[in-house]
Design a protein around this motif. Sequence first.
Motif, PDB file in Angstrom:
ATOM      1  N   ASP A  60      49.381  73.167  57.768  1.00 23.61           N
ATOM      2  CA  ASP A  60      48.325  72.582  58.467  1.00 23.61           C
ATOM      3  C   ASP A  60      48.478  71.374  59.134  1.00 23.61           C
ATOM      4  O   ASP A  60      48.300  71.199  60.330  1.00 23.61           O
ATOM      5  CB  ASP A  60      47.339  72.348  57.238  1.00 23.61           C
ATOM      6  CG  ASP A  60      45.925  71.782  58.157  1.00 23.61           C
ATOM      7  OD1 ASP A  60      45.239  72.245  59.077  1.00 23.61           O
ATOM      8  OD2 ASP A  60      45.381  70.954  57.492  1.00 23.61           O
ATOM      9  N   GLN A  61      49.245  70.630  58.293  1.00 23.90           N
ATOM     10  CA  GLN A  61      49.560  69.013  59.119  1.00 23.90           C
ATOM     11  C   GLN A  61      50.608  69.220  60.379  1.00 23.90           C
ATOM     12  O   GLN A  61      50.186  68.355  61.361  1.00 23.90           O
ATOM     13  CB  GLN A  61      50.392  68.260  58.114  1.00 23.90           C
ATOM     14  CG  GLN A  61      49.448  67.784  56.963  1.00 23.90           C
ATOM     15  CD  GLN A  61      48.464  66.977  57.249  1.00 23.90           C
ATOM     16  OE1 GLN A  61      48.353  66.102  58.095  1.00 23.90           O
ATOM     17  NE2 GLN A  61      47.157  67.162  56.818  1.00 23.90           N
TER      18      GLN A  61
ATOM     19  N   PHE B 311      46.262  65.367  47.884  1.00 23.23           N
ATOM     20  CA  PHE B 311      45.885  66.660  48.571  1.00 23.23           C
ATOM     21  C   PHE B 311      46.694  67.841  47.760  1.00 23.23           C
ATOM     22  O   PHE B 311      46.584  69.029  48.137  1.00 23.23           O
ATOM     23  CB  PHE B 311      46.077  66.783  49.882  1.00 23.23           C
ATOM     24  CG  PHE B 311      47.178  66.354  50.539  1.00 23.23           C
ATOM     25  CD1 PHE B 311      48.301  66.962  50.514  1.00 23.23           C
ATOM     26  CD2 PHE B 311      47.479  64.884  50.909  1.00 23.23           C
ATOM     27  CE1 PHE B 311      49.671  66.611  51.066  1.00 23.23           C
ATOM     28  CE2 PHE B 311      48.683  64.480  51.126  1.00 23.23           C
ATOM     29  CZ  PHE B 311      49.815  65.162  51.245  1.00 23.23           C
ATOM     30  N   LEU B 312      47.784  67.451  47.101  1.00 22.54           N
ATOM     31  CA  LEU B 312      48.649  68.251  46.539  1.00 22.54           C
ATOM     32  C   LEU B 312      48.117  68.788  45.047  1.00 22.54           C
ATOM     33  O   LEU B 312      48.577  69.429  44.250  1.00 22.54           O
ATOM     34  CB  LEU B 312      50.112  67.840  46.078  1.00 22.54           C
ATOM     35  CG  LEU B 312      50.945  67.527  47.363  1.00 22.54           C
ATOM     36  CD1 LEU B 312      52.450  67.233  47.100  1.00 22.54           C
ATOM     37  CD2 LEU B 312      50.919  69.104  47.958  1.00 22.54           C
ATOM     38  N   ILE B 316      42.168  70.704  43.168  1.00 24.89           N
ATOM     39  CA  ILE B 316      40.882  70.478  44.258  1.00 24.89           C
ATOM     40  C   ILE B 316      41.299  71.144  45.525  1.00 24.89           C
ATOM     41  O   ILE B 316      42.557  71.360  45.772  1.00 24.89           O
ATOM     42  CB  ILE B 316      41.152  69.003  44.593  1.00 24.89           C
ATOM     43  CG1 ILE B 316      40.899  68.108  43.470  1.00 24.89           C
ATOM     44  CG2 ILE B 316      40.008  68.369  45.726  1.00 24.89           C
ATOM     45  CD1 ILE B 316      41.448  66.664  43.936  1.00 24.89           C
ATOM     46  N   PRO B 317      40.247  71.929  45.973  1.00 18.55           N
ATOM     47  CA  PRO B 317      40.491  72.627  47.335  1.00 18.55           C
ATOM     48  C   PRO B 317      40.892  72.155  48.322  1.00 18.55           C
ATOM     49  O   PRO B 317      40.410  70.975  48.641  1.00 18.55           O
ATOM     50  CB  PRO B 317      38.969  73.621  47.445  1.00 18.55           C
ATOM     51  CG  PRO B 317      37.985  72.523  46.835  1.00 18.55           C
ATOM     52  CD  PRO B 317      38.802  71.950  45.711  1.00 18.55           C
ATOM     53  N   TYR B 318      41.825  72.567  49.231  1.00 15.70           N
ATOM     54  CA  TYR B 318      42.304  71.859  50.413  1.00 15.70           C
ATOM     55  C   TYR B 318      41.904  72.709  51.777  1.00 15.70           C
ATOM     56  O   TYR B 318      41.636  73.749  51.486  1.00 15.70           O
ATOM     57  CB  TYR B 318      44.011  71.996  50.432  1.00 15.70           C
ATOM     58  CG  TYR B 318      44.423  71.636  51.640  1.00 15.70           C
ATOM     59  CD1 TYR B 318      44.475  70.245  51.805  1.00 15.70           C
ATOM     60  CD2 TYR B 318      44.667  72.261  52.700  1.00 15.70           C
ATOM     61  CE1 TYR B 318      45.057  69.591  52.732  1.00 15.70           C
ATOM     62  CE2 TYR B 318      45.272  71.714  53.831  1.00 15.70           C
ATOM     63  CZ  TYR B 318      45.471  70.438  53.999  1.00 15.70           C
ATOM     64  OH  TYR B 318      45.958  69.794  54.999  1.00 15.70           O
ATOM     65  N   TYR B 319      41.272  71.977  52.269  1.00 18.42           N
ATOM     66  CA  TYR B 319      40.694  72.558  53.619  1.00 18.42           C
ATOM     67  C   TYR B 319      41.413  72.312  54.747  1.00 18.42           C
ATOM     68  O   TYR B 319      41.846  71.067  55.018  1.00 18.42           O
ATOM     69  CB  TYR B 319      39.227  72.150  53.807  1.00 18.42           C
ATOM     70  CG  TYR B 319      38.199  72.482  52.790  1.00 18.42           C
ATOM     71  CD1 TYR B 319      37.799  73.524  52.691  1.00 18.42           C
ATOM     72  CD2 TYR B 319      37.965  71.504  51.743  1.00 18.42           C
ATOM     73  CE1 TYR B 319      37.000  74.146  51.600  1.00 18.42           C
ATOM     74  CE2 TYR B 319      36.848  71.680  50.716  1.00 18.42           C
ATOM     75  CZ  TYR B 319      36.555  72.998  50.645  1.00 18.42           C
ATOM     76  OH  TYR B 319      35.833  73.319  49.666  1.00 18.42           O
ATOM     77  N   ARG B 320      41.717  73.087  55.766  1.00 17.56           N
ATOM     78  CA  ARG B 320      42.710  72.769  57.062  1.00 17.56           C
ATOM     79  C   ARG B 320      42.048  71.948  57.800  1.00 17.56           C
ATOM     80  O   ARG B 320      40.689  72.069  58.001  1.00 17.56           O
ATOM     81  CB  ARG B 320      42.898  74.252  57.520  1.00 17.56           C
ATOM     82  CG  ARG B 320      43.968  74.772  56.568  1.00 17.56           C
ATOM     83  CD  ARG B 320      44.359  76.387  57.359  1.00 17.56           C
ATOM     84  NE  ARG B 320      45.257  77.099  56.563  1.00 17.56           N
ATOM     85  CZ  ARG B 320      46.411  76.901  56.786  1.00 17.56           C
ATOM     86  NH1 ARG B 320      46.911  76.157  57.853  1.00 17.56           N
ATOM     87  NH2 ARG B 320      47.395  77.618  56.134  1.00 17.56           N
ATOM     88  N   ARG B 321      42.599  71.075  58.554  1.00 17.67           N
ATOM     89  CA  ARG B 321      41.981  70.054  59.395  1.00 17.67           C
ATOM     90  C   ARG B 321      42.743  70.124  60.682  1.00 17.67           C
ATOM     91  O   ARG B 321      42.329  69.346  61.653  1.00 17.67           O
ATOM     92  CB  ARG B 321      42.368  68.502  58.740  1.00 17.67           C
ATOM     93  CG  ARG B 321      41.350  68.271  57.736  1.00 17.67           C
ATOM     94  CD  ARG B 321      42.145  67.425  56.590  1.00 17.67           C
ATOM     95  NE  ARG B 321      41.515  67.488  55.292  1.00 17.67           N
ATOM     96  CZ  ARG B 321      42.080  66.814  54.407  1.00 17.67           C
ATOM     97  NH1 ARG B 321      42.535  65.438  54.535  1.00 17.67           N
ATOM     98  NH2 ARG B 321      41.225  66.897  53.360  1.00 17.67           N
ATOM     99  N   GLY B 322      43.669  71.004  61.057  1.00 16.12           N
ATOM    100  CA  GLY B 322      44.087  71.259  62.366  1.00 16.12           C
ATOM    101  C   GLY B 322      45.418  70.679  62.507  1.00 16.12           C
ATOM    102  O   GLY B 322      46.204  71.136  63.210  1.00 16.12           O
ATOM    103  N   GLY B 323      45.677  69.532  61.832  1.00 23.23           N
ATOM    104  CA  GLY B 323      47.226  68.723  62.168  1.00 23.23           C
ATOM    105  C   GLY B 323      47.211  68.222  63.447  1.00 23.23           C
ATOM    106  O   GLY B 323      46.265  67.831  64.069  1.00 23.23           O
ATOM    107  N   ILE B 324      48.595  67.829  63.458  1.00 26.97           N
ATOM    108  CA  ILE B 324      48.769  66.626  64.581  1.00 26.97           C
ATOM    109  C   ILE B 324      48.587  67.483  65.896  1.00 26.97           C
ATOM    110  O   ILE B 324      48.530  66.647  66.968  1.00 26.97           O
ATOM    111  CB  ILE B 324      50.216  66.181  64.387  1.00 26.97           C
ATOM    112  CG1 ILE B 324      51.320  67.114  64.124  1.00 26.97           C
ATOM    113  CG2 ILE B 324      50.354  65.229  63.303  1.00 26.97           C
ATOM    114  CD1 ILE B 324      52.695  66.764  64.646  1.00 26.97           C
ATOM    115  N   SER B 325      48.832  68.556  66.170  1.00 25.68           N
ATOM    116  CA  SER B 325      48.711  69.183  67.576  1.00 25.68           C
ATOM    117  C   SER B 325      47.415  69.727  67.457  1.00 25.68           C
ATOM    118  O   SER B 325      47.063  70.523  68.394  1.00 25.68           O
ATOM    119  CB  SER B 325      49.767  70.039  67.579  1.00 25.68           C
ATOM    120  OG  SER B 325      50.879  69.479  67.560  1.00 25.68           O
ATOM    121  N   LYS B 326      46.410  69.434  66.960  1.00 29.27           N
ATOM    122  CA  LYS B 326      45.046  70.215  66.962  1.00 29.27           C
ATOM    123  C   LYS B 326      44.362  69.868  68.416  1.00 29.27           C
ATOM    124  O   LYS B 326      43.663  70.758  68.949  1.00 29.27           O
ATOM    125  CB  LYS B 326      44.049  69.659  65.737  1.00 29.27           C
ATOM    126  CG  LYS B 326      42.727  70.198  65.908  1.00 29.27           C
ATOM    127  CD  LYS B 326      42.067  69.724  64.464  1.00 29.27           C
ATOM    128  CE  LYS B 326      41.063  68.504  64.957  1.00 29.27           C
ATOM    129  NZ  LYS B 326      40.218  68.233  63.908  1.00 29.27           N
TER     130      LYS B 326
END
Lengths: 133, 907
Positions: A60-61, B311-312, B316-326
């Motif tokens: 994702d990151q 976040f590891l 806790i659920p992890y939701y995708r945020r798109g990242g650096i190239s979003k």
Amino acid sequence: MEVKNTVSDNSGQQLLTGTKVDSYAAILLYSFQDFLRWWYIKMPIWHLRVLNRLAKVVDDQLSLSLLSKTFFTPWHRDYSAMGYLFGIAMRILYLPIAVTIFLLIFFLYLLFILFWIILPIATLTFILTSLIK
Amino acid sequence: MALDFEMQQKTICGYHKKDTGRVGIIEKKYPILENENEATFLVTRDHFFSISTQQIASVIKNFLRYKKVHDIIRILANIIIVPGIFVAVGFIFKYANILEDSSFIVQFIDSKWSGVLFGLSILGVIILWHDFYEEKSHPVQLPIAKRISPKELDEIRATGFKFGRYAHLEIVHFTNQETLEMLCTYTKDNHFSIFELYKHLLTDNFEVQQLIRRSGIEMGIEELEKDFKVNAESLPQYHITAYRSLLTYAVEEALLTESKEVQPQHIFLAITRIFPQLQKFLQTKNITIDILREICLYNNKVINKKNRANFLDIKIPYYRRGGISKQWVFGYTFILSHFSKDLTRVVAESQDTFGIGHEEEIENLVSVLGKISNKNALLIGEAGVGKSSLILGVAQRINTGNVPIQLKDKRVVQFDVNGLIAQASGEKNIEQLVIKAMEELENAGNTILYIDEMQELIPAKAEESGQSIAGIMLPYIMNSKFPIIGTINYADYKKYFYSNESLRQSFSNIEVKEVSTTDTLKILETKVAELESNFSCYITFPALVASVELAQRYIRDRKLPSSAVQTIEATCSWAQSNNIPKITSEHVSKAISIQKNINITEIDQEESNRLRKLEENIKSRIVGQDEAIIAITEALRRARTDVRSADKPIGTFLFIGPTGVGKTYLAKVVGEEFFGNKQDIIRVDMSEYQDVSSIDKFLGSSTQTNIMGQSQITLVDRVKSNPYTVVLFDEIEKAHPDILNLFLQIFDEGRLTSSAGETVDFTNTVIICTSNIGSQILLEALEKDASLWDEAKNRVLLELRQYLRPELLNRFDKVIVFAPHDINNLTQISELLLAELAKRLADKGMILKWNNQIPMLVANKSNEPGMGARPIKRYIQDRIEGEIAKEIIEGNLKSGAEINIRESWII
């Protein structure tokens, strides 16, 4: 403060049945079994789950899945030929680097799990070889 | 405390009598069951918790022994690490050629023992690792207890528990080590003393001490022993079988406080709940078990908030945020970014939770934004209800990924219209900038536009405020290809949106209601850490509760949560400037009292005396109207002690009587005595509202102007700006009946809705209506025969019914008939008026004196039947004040002079 519960585990009332831990020897034996179970079963499973999460986070990151799925989407929605070309070119340049970083992190953690599994045996072997030497 | 903490109906405690097979629900009293044949259990919506005596016995027998073994292993592991470190350092030194080859250390490192020691220290590290991180691999955590529906509860009550439907959990698994160690330590010969346990919890347990500190009370064992008979007899010794009950109640506390395990503080709560004397103690301190639970819940939230960042953490659920190239896949927004704020980024950087209490509205908003067409939403609500927080809540949900697929990767951007106008150099420039920004928005593909105060973009409103951007933006808004969220209040919506059909159709309306007191408390809880760090103070929990309750009651011009947040902030600021380190509920009352210029603090001795003497004080100023004075002072005392209903005005009275009997004067005196001298009473002459068209004038707000173009100050404006006062409606019978109907709402609900849709609060006013109906009857009765007074009063009240409808008359707290003044009353009034004149002259250094005959003379000479006390005032003005003025002008009277009222002046 995290306080752990040493009298039971998820599998049941190991210590509370009374029969298994009615002497110090039984407690020691139980503790040893518990350690082995923790080190070789629970923790590797936990590490694999962390690895799964780590893969998801890194993916994702680095926007790996997103860019792969939108490989042919033009650069910043510029729907000209130049926009398409530039978008694809940037992805061709970026994705190999991102995949390398992803794989590096993934395999490093995998290596750590391997190290985890062999650590007690390796330590014992090291002690024994030192003694024999 | 009136707040409902909504903790009930998540759990049900039950008992089981094995000999009779009877199973039932434990309600109200929580027994400690010692008999082996009786057991307690706990049920949530999905789980069934139990504990057996065998488990308890096993824990008591083995736990300390087990811990001892563990402690020894841990010490040994720590010891064997030390030589390993030395060996490792030695290796480094050796290979760095720091040590000489022949030294003793080199020889030791080369020997086999160094390897053995190093290997053992590695084993030590492994053991300690296991010891420290064991929980990580198999977390034993209590599940979240969901609310049991009333239907399910009724079913359990009617048909009993159906144990097969629950997942069975053992309480002992969720009891943490610290709690077990405490229980084992305080158990001797299979018995334990609740008193000793409670004493230990109070004096030695950090969590319990934190709990008590946050509750703002002092809970010393000496006070409990001395005043509440909390001792070894009232909190007796039990057999270990009683631990089953104690731990069942403790696990219930843990579930209600959303804890992950049973901790000592839950044992503390359970003991407090079992023994009535402990609850009685809390009651005397204005604390309930619910408040203690809420504090516990708050402490857990603080801990969870710290953990949220990891976040590891697989829990806790992890939701995708798109990242650096979003951003690559979305369009550029250069201009828009310059004149807007990315709320999704703001929220991501914040640790707070937004949109508390607006979950339903957020759900609605998310579904509107996710639509294919007409995806614009208009949030309609009063200022301060949390519209902005709601939008931040949506941004937070987008950040966590907890939204439909079409909203994932979207960002909420707040458009800064004023910033754009301020930075653009000319009108053309503004137009170009807006058009470019709108084009960027259309192309971006991932942007939700948020426009605060949407009415500013409506041309009609924009004309009023001189804004030139509205006409340019409106077409984009109405045909938008991107979702828009706008906010507006009710009055502006009605004024600008309602009449514009196409604009109205472009938006889906979402009404934003005022949040509940419980949710407001949760919102305040999220601000505690920030407030404490900003104002260097400690906020007790009752202070938060008081902020919510008092804001709801006294700050009616703003809505919750905004009013409560402002209250606690104002209190913190006041406390800081007064060097108060610990904020309690009294400090909140004090801060509101200062801010609103009203008295809502605890009644002190001085005020207690003043309230007791209120009747006496008013009587000393008003002559001959004892019945009215008693009725009013009773209402005022009820108001000050908070005994009255909070949703109605302090008091509603109808004064009837001829002119000059003191109806208006009593209203003024009440204003002065109760609300303080500074507050003027609000006087409304109802003869101005005789026709039906005057209803708009009555309900008007300051937006209306008079013939001169000036804003009219209406009743609505005056009550809004001064809600703590006496409102006097003079000659009520002259108003149009439709206007009188509005009084029903004021008297019943303590509020009035203005023509602009604003709600004006009357709950802190004393409403006095006056009327001259039946004056003639009263005067005649007094002239003919005083014994006919009661009959005359009844006749007046009958006549009153011809003018005022019974439903209105019934809503008055009291209808008081003012008696016309007889000559004795008039003499007393003369005396009072002369005393007032003497006071005024004393300010000029002159002493006014008169003999006993003067007041009587003044009363007799000025008496005009049917005119009351007013002629006396005129008579004193004309005869006495006039004479004195003449003497002053002629130079006969100077400062220090003594003036004797001469009878010749009066006759």
